[in-house]
Design a protein around this motif. Structure first.
Motif, PDB file in Angstrom:
ATOM      1  N   LYS A  16       0.939  -1.190  -0.055  1.00 29.42           N
ATOM      2  CA  LYS A  16       0.010  -0.076   0.012  1.00 29.42           C
ATOM      3  C   LYS A  16       0.886   1.267  -0.027  1.00 29.42           C
ATOM      4  O   LYS A  16       0.480   2.279   0.514  1.00 29.42           O
ATOM      5  CB  LYS A  16      -1.056   0.035   1.266  1.00 29.42           C
ATOM      6  CG  LYS A  16      -1.991  -1.158   1.153  1.00 29.42           C
ATOM      7  CD  LYS A  16      -2.922  -1.097   2.178  1.00 29.42           C
ATOM      8  CE  LYS A  16      -3.795  -2.375   1.983  1.00 29.42           C
ATOM      9  NZ  LYS A  16      -4.798  -2.335   2.902  1.00 29.42           N
ATOM     10  N   SER A  17       1.797   1.272  -0.786  1.00 23.36           N
ATOM     11  CA  SER A  17       2.768   2.428  -1.020  1.00 23.36           C
ATOM     12  C   SER A  17       3.336   2.549  -2.444  1.00 23.36           C
ATOM     13  O   SER A  17       2.795   1.587  -3.357  1.00 23.36           O
ATOM     14  CB  SER A  17       3.761   2.173  -0.050  1.00 23.36           C
ATOM     15  OG  SER A  17       4.743   1.035  -0.446  1.00 23.36           O
ATOM     16  N   ARG A  23       6.150   6.595  -0.432  1.00 19.53           N
ATOM     17  CA  ARG A  23       4.927   7.082   0.781  1.00 19.53           C
ATOM     18  C   ARG A  23       3.855   6.162   0.494  1.00 19.53           C
ATOM     19  O   ARG A  23       3.649   5.409  -0.425  1.00 19.53           O
ATOM     20  CB  ARG A  23       4.578   8.450  -0.007  1.00 19.53           C
ATOM     21  CG  ARG A  23       5.551   9.704   0.234  1.00 19.53           C
ATOM     22  CD  ARG A  23       5.083  10.790  -0.071  1.00 19.53           C
ATOM     23  NE  ARG A  23       4.883  10.781  -1.605  1.00 19.53           N
ATOM     24  CZ  ARG A  23       3.976  11.823  -2.181  1.00 19.53           C
ATOM     25  NH1 ARG A  23       3.599  12.963  -1.433  1.00 19.53           N
ATOM     26  NH2 ARG A  23       4.134  11.999  -3.390  1.00 19.53           N
ATOM     27  N   THR A  24       3.144   6.079   1.720  1.00 23.51           N
ATOM     28  CA  THR A  24       1.968   5.317   1.590  1.00 23.51           C
ATOM     29  C   THR A  24       0.858   6.127   0.691  1.00 23.51           C
ATOM     30  O   THR A  24       0.830   7.060   0.830  1.00 23.51           O
ATOM     31  CB  THR A  24       1.248   5.106   3.173  1.00 23.51           C
ATOM     32  OG1 THR A  24       0.891   6.511   3.622  1.00 23.51           O
ATOM     33  CG2 THR A  24       2.373   4.580   4.034  1.00 23.51           C
ATOM     34  N   GLU A  26      -1.975   6.754   1.661  1.00 20.65           N
ATOM     35  CA  GLU A  26      -2.767   8.004   2.702  1.00 20.65           C
ATOM     36  C   GLU A  26      -1.806   9.145   2.733  1.00 20.65           C
ATOM     37  O   GLU A  26      -2.297  10.348   2.579  1.00 20.65           O
ATOM     38  CB  GLU A  26      -2.904   7.388   4.152  1.00 20.65           C
ATOM     39  CG  GLU A  26      -3.888   6.344   4.486  1.00 20.65           C
ATOM     40  CD  GLU A  26      -5.237   7.021   4.202  1.00 20.65           C
ATOM     41  OE1 GLU A  26      -5.572   8.178   4.648  1.00 20.65           O
ATOM     42  OE2 GLU A  26      -5.925   6.624   3.182  1.00 20.65           O
ATOM     43  N   GLU A  27      -0.465   9.050   2.871  1.00 23.35           N
ATOM     44  CA  GLU A  27       0.658  10.238   2.830  1.00 23.35           C
ATOM     45  C   GLU A  27       0.318  10.817   1.497  1.00 23.35           C
ATOM     46  O   GLU A  27       0.469  12.267   1.393  1.00 23.35           O
ATOM     47  CB  GLU A  27       1.916   9.657   2.957  1.00 23.35           C
ATOM     48  CG  GLU A  27       2.231   9.160   4.406  1.00 23.35           C
ATOM     49  CD  GLU A  27       3.373   8.488   4.543  1.00 23.35           C
ATOM     50  OE1 GLU A  27       3.807   8.318   5.808  1.00 23.35           O
ATOM     51  OE2 GLU A  27       4.034   7.879   3.519  1.00 23.35           O
ATOM     52  N   VAL A  29      -2.345  10.936  -0.603  1.00 21.23           N
ATOM     53  CA  VAL A  29      -3.520  11.663  -0.688  1.00 21.23           C
ATOM     54  C   VAL A  29      -3.484  12.874   0.119  1.00 21.23           C
ATOM     55  O   VAL A  29      -4.275  14.128  -0.368  1.00 21.23           O
ATOM     56  CB  VAL A  29      -4.623  10.800  -0.288  1.00 21.23           C
ATOM     57  CG1 VAL A  29      -5.932  11.160  -0.079  1.00 21.23           C
ATOM     58  CG2 VAL A  29      -4.909   9.536  -1.347  1.00 21.23           C
ATOM     59  N   HIS A  30      -3.182  12.939   1.302  1.00 16.75           N
ATOM     60  CA  HIS A  30      -3.108  13.871   2.369  1.00 16.75           C
ATOM     61  C   HIS A  30      -1.897  14.839   2.272  1.00 16.75           C
ATOM     62  O   HIS A  30      -1.849  15.589   3.052  1.00 16.75           O
ATOM     63  CB  HIS A  30      -3.196  13.371   3.682  1.00 16.75           C
ATOM     64  CG  HIS A  30      -4.668  12.575   3.772  1.00 16.75           C
ATOM     65  ND1 HIS A  30      -5.924  13.282   3.568  1.00 16.75           N
ATOM     66  CD2 HIS A  30      -4.816  11.296   4.034  1.00 16.75           C
ATOM     67  CE1 HIS A  30      -6.893  12.215   3.796  1.00 16.75           C
ATOM     68  NE2 HIS A  30      -6.230  11.253   3.943  1.00 16.75           N
TER      69      HIS A  30
END
Length: 69
Positions: A16-17, A23-24, A26-27, A29-30
């Motif tokens: 999931k990176s 980066r993941t 989530e990282e 996206v945000h």
């Protein structure tokens, strides 16, 4: 804004990176809404990340030997 993105984006579904920057999801996206401290922590974590080797979509060049003299 500094970013670890190397424009080699490809997502590894198992980890999931990103295989390009580390980066993941989530990282990624945000990223723009993270604080400077949060981004700095991610930058420190992925600083030495090496992008995954990806096979070239192009065949290797044909090597031709020069004619014998």
């Amino acid at each position: 804004m500094e970013t670890p993105c190397r424009n080699l984006c490809a997502l590894d579904r198992e980890r999931k990176s990103c295989t390009g920057c580390g980066r993941t999801i989530e990282e990624i996206v945000h990223w723009r809404s993270m604080t400077d401290a949060e981004r700095a922590a991610v930058m420190a974590r992925v600083r030495d990340f090496q992008p995954a080797a990806r096979p070239s979509p192009f065949p290797p060049p044909v090597r031709r030997t020069p004619p014998s003299a």
